[in-house]
Design an enzyme around this catalytic site. Structure first.
Site, PDB file in Angstrom:
ATOM      1  CB  CYS A  47     -26.041  -3.510  75.516  1.00  0.00           C
ATOM      2  SG  CYS A  47     -24.636  -2.988  74.525  1.00  0.00           S
ATOM      3  CG  HIS A 448       5.322   2.743  59.409  1.00  0.00           C
ATOM      4  ND1 HIS A 448       5.617   2.199  60.633  1.00  0.00           N
ATOM      5  CD2 HIS A 448       6.139   3.821  59.255  1.00  0.00           C
ATOM      6  CE1 HIS A 448       6.588   2.909  61.199  1.00  0.00           C
ATOM      7  NE2 HIS A 448       6.922   3.901  60.387  1.00  0.00           N
TER       8      HIS A 448
END
Ligand code: NAD
Length: 474
Positions: A47, A448
């Protein structure tokens, strides 16, 4: 026979990939004298050294190039990139070096003794290590954790040639080939195709099944395919590679099946990414009495213990998806079990991510799985075409899908396709682990404008209270 050197410890860990080093460090943190055996010169396994991390370094570069190109249509015209392969390779190696050096430092801080060499069981209490520096050493242990991973599957009919590589070879960035063939349309194949295509290669992908990225819901893969079809020359499904000749002007490959071209095609580089196989048969398991199945996996119980008391197995060599994050969790369980704690692997979900462009991520049950198992479920989708942030990024092709238990409204799965899907999936993973229902997720105030809002909005869609889409049909 002269007695070889012996080291004694509470826990011996065989293999230092994400599963192995996490197990060793957790064991040391719990006060156990720990020896970590690794054949390579650096810790971190496939990995960190030749897999997840270097591929992400290159995928980031691919993303920069592709985004820059895409913005020509929106009024920002960058010059065509000039790729200095030596510098790029050095950058990737530096990324890997930072992490592997960090791991060695952390091993020292924890007093984990690292033994460099190839280890194999000699008995149920001993691992013999052929040291990289020469000679052998015997590690005597009270408990052992096997984390010896997996290796790439090879296709025996392919000739030996430096232009035919596995993922390790492809990540070395030997050249930018004019024409490249990717054999295997799984995650490795498509991530490497994403990198090389951004660097300028023309790419063919050959996959023997009737779809790419098996395991992911087809609606997610369709979005990927729509965006990428023009990037690749051929995506040959239901097609096999049946032979190849290495010639001076390229590797000439022959195909058979639904998408096979007539005659052989020549390639400058061929990547073989047809899966990985566990290393269970290469560690002398029989000398410790450890059961290994026919494929090389080591069966374990929920404590990650093998059939031999005190010997555990984790990661790719134990059953389940071959994913680093799954190995790390199993490593912690095994270390805690070895220290006498009542730990068990009881995860409700293991997320999967394809770091392609767009990314595809899923967690918990997939829709295709639920259908195949005839399990009733409710579904809600929030299309990114209604996401202000996705539109602002000119990347509104994706969507977020949540799957719920129709009775309790608890989330049981979810999938996302779009940029950063791999980062966004964690909220769904947490929701599943915490037993959250659609109202919990929908009533959680999301910032948002973000892509993460799409998770909250999909939950609102399920409850029929979303005001960012046209009204639901009554
Ligand atoms: P895979 O099993 O996911 O995909 C291999 C693909 O090759 C399959 O679709 C298979 O049908 C196809 N195939 C096999 N033989 C073929 C042949 N002769 N011709 C054409 N197609 C053929 O394997 P992979 O992509 O090599 O990845 C190996 C493992 O590593 C997987 O478990 C994967 O999940 C893991 N991995 C995960 C990530 C990630 O999470 N981002 C990244 C890389 C690898």
């Amino acid at each position: 026979m002269p007695e070889t050197n012996t080291v004694s410890c509470d826990v011996a860990v065989l293999g230092s990939g994400p599963g192995g080093y996490s197990a060793a460090f957790r064991a040391a943190d719990l006060g156990l004298k720990t020896v970590l055996i690794e054949r390579e010169a650096t810790l971190g396994g496939v990995c960190l050294n030749v897999g997840c991390i270097p591929s992400k370094a290159l995928l980031h570069v691919a993303q920069l190039i592709t985004e820059a190109e895409a913005f020509r249509a929106h009024g920002v015209d960058f010059a065509k990139p000039r790729i200095d392969l030596d510098l790029l390779r050095a950058h990737k190696n530096k990324v890997v070096g930072k992490l592997t050096t960090g791991l060695s430092g952390m091993a020292k801080m924890r007093k984990v003794q690292v033994v460099q060499g190839v280890g194999a069981f000699r008995s149920p209490q001993e691992i013999e290590v052929a040291l990289a520096a020469g000679g052998t050493i015997v590690v005597r242990f009270e408990k052992a954790i096997i984390a010896a991973g997996s290796e790439a599957v090879t296709l025996p009919f392919l000739p030996k040639d430096p232009r035919i590589v596995d993922s390790t070879g492809a990540l070395e960035l030997p050249v930018i080939p004019k024409r490249m063939l990717v054999i295997g349309g799984g995650i490795i194949g498509l991530e490497m195709a994403t990198v090389y295509s951004a660097l300028g290669s023309r790419i063919d992908v050959v996959e023997m099944l009737d779809g790419l990225m098996a395991g992911a819901d087809r609606d997610l893969v369709r979005i990927w395919q729509k965006r990428n079809t023009s990037r690749f020359d051929r995506i040959m499904l239901k097609t096999k590679t049946v032979g190849a000749n290495a010639k001076r002007d390229g590797i000439h490959v022959r195909f058979e099946g639904a998408g096979a071209p007539e005659g052989a095609e020549a390639y400058d580089l061929v990547l073989v990414a047809v899966g990985r196989t566990p290393n269970g048969k290469h560690i002398g398991a029989e000398r410790a009495g450890i059961t290994v199945d026919a494929r090389g996996f080591i069966p374990v119980d929920r404590r990650m213990q093998t059939n031999v008391s005190g010997i555990f197995a984790i990661g790719d060599i134990a059953e389940g998806p071959m994913l680093a994050h799954k190995a790390v969790h199993e490593g912690h369980v095994a270390a805690e079990a070895a220290a006498g704690k009542p730990s068990q692997f009881d995860a409700k979900q293991i997320p999967s991510v394809a770091y392609t462009d767009p990314e595809i991520a899923w967690a918990g049950k997939t829709e295709d799985e639920l259908k195949a198992e005839a399990v009733p479920f409710g579904k809600a989708v929030f299309p990114w075409a209604a996401s202000g942030r996705a539109i602002a990024m000119a990347r509104d092709e994706g969507f977020t899908k949540l799957l719920f238990d129709p009775e309790s409204h608890r989330i049981i799965g979810g999938g996302i396709v779009g940029v950063h899907a791999g980062d966004l999936i964690s909220e769904i993973a947490l929701g599943i682990e915490m037993g959250s229902d659609a109202t919990d997720i929908g009533k959680t105030i999301h910032p948002h404008p973000t892509l993460s809002e799409s998770v909250g909005m999909a939950a609102e869609v399920f409850e029929g209270v979303c005001t960012d889409l046209p009204p639901a049909k009554k």
